[in-house]
Design a protein around this motif. Structure first.
Motif: not given
Length: 89
Positions: A18-26, A30-39, A41-51
């Motif tokens: 949730f921490t990584v997901l919130a940070y990446s969404i924020s 601000r900068k919607p064209n950054r692929n790093r933030s999308l990646l 967010a996906m990793l944060g969501g994966m960790k949430i699903a694992e938990g």
């Protein structure tokens, strides 16, 4: 899927996810064209699903590889160089 991580580990993964997901969404707001933030967010969501499911595919793979390695090693230890079976006593 059989759970392969403990409760404390699951809670840590959910919190970190949730921490990584919130940070990446924020960052994406601000900068919607950054692929790093999308990646991130996906990793944060994966960790949430694992938990939530308490199942980690990497732990599963590591345990199965270790089991295969130990099985082959114990099978090799039972035989001599010439193919005879050792007496364990």
């Amino acid at each position: 899927m059989k759970p392969n991580i403990g409760r404390i580990d699951a809670l840590i993964r959910i919190t970190a996810g949730f921490t990584v997901l919130a940070y990446s969404i924020s960052k994406m707001v601000r900068k919607p064209n950054r692929n790093r933030s999308l990646l991130a967010a996906m990793l944060g969501g994966m960790k949430i699903a694992e938990g939530i499911t308490r199942f980690c595919p990497l732990v599963y793979l590591a345990k199965s590889e270790l089991m295969d390695h130990n099985h082959h090693q114990s099978h090799d230890d039972e035989h001599h160089q010439d193919g005879r079976v050792m007496n364990p006593s």
